[in-house]
Design a protein around this motif. Structure first.
Motif: not given
Length: 110
Positions: A40-62
């Protein structure tokens, strides 16, 4: 005429891992403890934020972000130790990149 240099820097693997937008999202998550409030603070949808987090989590070692669902006080999202390391690492890289652009821009002036 005054010239300016502009640019963005991001870290990529097979896909984009982290750039300024994802770094800002991580910063908001650290500050609010909430993915929803961060989106909300960034003016993006929850789904978009969730997708970005999932992408980072998937690529990181942890995982960088750990989410907690439901419960008496509701859910939440927090940065892991790995998330805090990447927040610091990218923040410093971005600071040096901005300094590089400012230095190079100064050399463009007559």
């Amino acid at each position: 005429m005054k010239f300016q240099l502009n640019g963005r820097i991001w870290i990529e693997g097979d896909e984009r891992f982290i750039g300024i937008g994802r770094w800002e999202l991580l910063t908001h998550i650290r500050e609010t403890g909430s993915l929803s409030a961060s989106a909300k603070a960034m003016g993006m949808s929850y789904k978009r934020a969730w997708d970005l987090v999932q992408s980072m989590n998937k690529q990181a070692p942890e995982p960088l972000v750990v989410t907690q669902t439901g419960g008496e006080k509701g859910g939440g999202s927090v940065l892991s130790a790995e998330g805090l390391r990447w927040l610091e690492r990218y923040g410093e890289l971005h600071r040096r990149f901005r300094h590089f652009l400012e230095t190079e821009c100064a050399d463009l002036l007559p």
